[in-house]
Design an enzyme around this catalytic site. Sequence first.
Site, mmCIF file in Angstrom:
data_model
loop_
_atom_site.group_PDB
_atom_site.id
_atom_site.type_symbol
_atom_site.label_atom_id
_atom_site.label_comp_id
_atom_site.label_asym_id
_atom_site.label_seq_id
_atom_site.Cartn_x
_atom_site.Cartn_y
_atom_site.Cartn_z
ATOM 1 C CG MET A 280 -19.812 -3.067 97.066
ATOM 2 S SD MET A 280 -20.848 -2.696 95.626
ATOM 3 C CE MET A 280 -22.459 -3.168 96.240
ATOM 4 N NE ARG A 281 -17.925 2.365 104.829
ATOM 5 C CZ ARG A 281 -16.660 2.040 104.673
ATOM 6 N NH1 ARG A 281 -15.937 2.663 103.765
ATOM 7 N NH2 ARG A 281 -16.107 1.093 105.395
#
Length: 714
Positions: A280-281
């Site tokens: 999800m970065r």
Amino acid sequence: MTTAHNTTPQYPFTAVVGMDDLRLALLLNAVSPAVGGVLVRGEKGTAKSTAVRALSALMPHVDVVGGCRFACAPDAPDPGCPDGPHETGAVEDRPTRMVELPVGASEDRLVGALDIERALSEGVKAFEPGLLADAHRGILYVDEVNLLHDHLVDLLLDAAAMGASYVEREGVSVRHAARFLLVGTMNPEEGELRPQLLDRFGLTVEVAASREPDQRVSVVRRRLAYDADPAGFAARWAAEEDELRHRIAAARELLPGVTLGDAALRQIAATCAAFEVDGMRADIVMARTATALAAWAGRTDVLEEDVRQAALLALPHRRRRNPFDAPGLDEDKLDRTLEEFGGADEGTDGEDDPDPDGPDGGPDGGGPDGGGQPPQDGGPEEDPRTERPELPHQQEREAPQAPDGPEAPEAPEAPERQEQPAAPEQSQEGAPGAGGQKAAVGATEPFRTRRLDVPGLGEGADGRRSRARTAHGRTTGARRPHGALGKLHLAATVQAAAPHQRARGRSGRGLVVRRDDLREAVREGREGNLVLFVVDASGSMAARKRMSAVKGAVLSLLLDAYQRRDKIGMITFRGTGAELALPPTSSVEAGAARLEQLPTGGRTPLSEGLLRAHEVLRVERMRDASRRPLLVVVTDGRATGGPEPVGRAARAARLLAGEGTASVVVDCEAGPVRLGLAGELARELQGTAITLDELRADSVSALVRTVQGNRKAA
């Protein structure tokens, strides 16, 4: 510590010609450090370092607690600061620091050094800060970041993830805050980054020298003017620098008020999902980047153009699945995704947008609402002071990205090449003047290989191949330190100090320890090697399926070398000689590219390939004596080129064996009748011979299970 402050003025940021993406990425991080830094990839000599160093002069000053070596903020000092607790007192106003991390820095130089002798004898945490402490609330710049040693990469990862640095020596620990803007530059030809560090950079940009003569003239003219009179050149650009500095400050003030609407957030999530990025970065970085772009453009709403630009900066380096994938983004696919998931937020009418240069604005941007980067420079004779540092971020890219599809045009060629029958091996070798060249064939899919290592115990650079004495790994003994103390061996230190306690007048509970008592741990881990491939590209290897399998095997070994942090080189031999197709490098991508273009045909000058390998290894031994070589010869063992080819090849092999070169011969012989020539070559090299099938890790595992089963049955 190396900082950007010296008597010679820095080259002005606004005087940098071109490189729009790079300047935009740096400015966005200046507006919002939460974006997460920049990785700059590009060929040598493209002013990557110049642009990065010029950024520090544009960053706002910071307030620090007077006398604090760890740059604590006066309004929120670090409660765990080693120089704390801080009392209300003098406040220092200082420029933002740019700290450069040298590739060859030691661990103590990066994280700081703890005086173990005083810690053991006095119980005092005497700590000398390192570069991470110097970079706190500033910029940490790593030139050639892809060449950084693995253990330093690990420390950087930990500090970047936690915002703090921990220094521990046998139970004595020091912690301090370490939040910094990470900027790295690299030349991809020298090797790629580990995926863990690659993902830590918020944005990435590709830079290349302009091919436009007028722009190149501007670059040279400005550089010569700067070298002749740095102070005068900086003064001519002072107004533009001040204007850009004020614009950064204004964007920082506006940033908290920028709204990231549901529509933009859906586009961000859909884009990351469409390009199958891990974790999800990427979503978070895209959201922060799009918000910073809006603030930079002087807006409080995030528009589709901000999301698109954020994707182009934040996603390319996160899409790589293996080191042979070129970074890049399919912009057509990006536009389709944004269009599919576009749409105004509920209660928002796009027609009421007060910004006339909003999503429909042209790429020139115009005023402060245009966002983005400085325009391309005009002709070389124009007055640089008339150029305005307006930075429109919606621009066409002249430097080609590497989207998913560049290899697609080559696919239809494969059937055409397959329709041409390959000549028999004997006729190719025996033809008069057999130097004919066949078109290159593609490689089979790479596979996981068995580990090939160098016997014995080395002392080379940290890696993952052969056994070696390293700074990290399992403890195997103790020794007196050579130079600065590394990892303390506590038991050996106490054992060395214990017999002398009465003579030293020990009277209390503390142990009287002197410098001569200290012992450091001797550790055993793994090292990276120089893997030199010697690939037979002669006519005897030219059968289509056979050469395709050989290329697949070498490609698999290249991938294994990347994972084990090796340097690689490649020699090919065919016709009448041998060629150094790839000088030793850390770039496996370059090796894969050379392999893909490798033609075949002609006689088999095996001796020339081995002699060329001997020369390459001799030179590399002088450059780096601690990196042990591993020679991988990929051949069927035939030798047909030149006078007395078999005897000459045997003598060349014995020459390599006499110098202790570890060798592996990958036997590519196929067919029902096998001559076993590759095995004879391996014996001359005093190395090991394995077949293509035995090279596969799963084949080795199956063989082990079979042997174990046979033993149990017996």
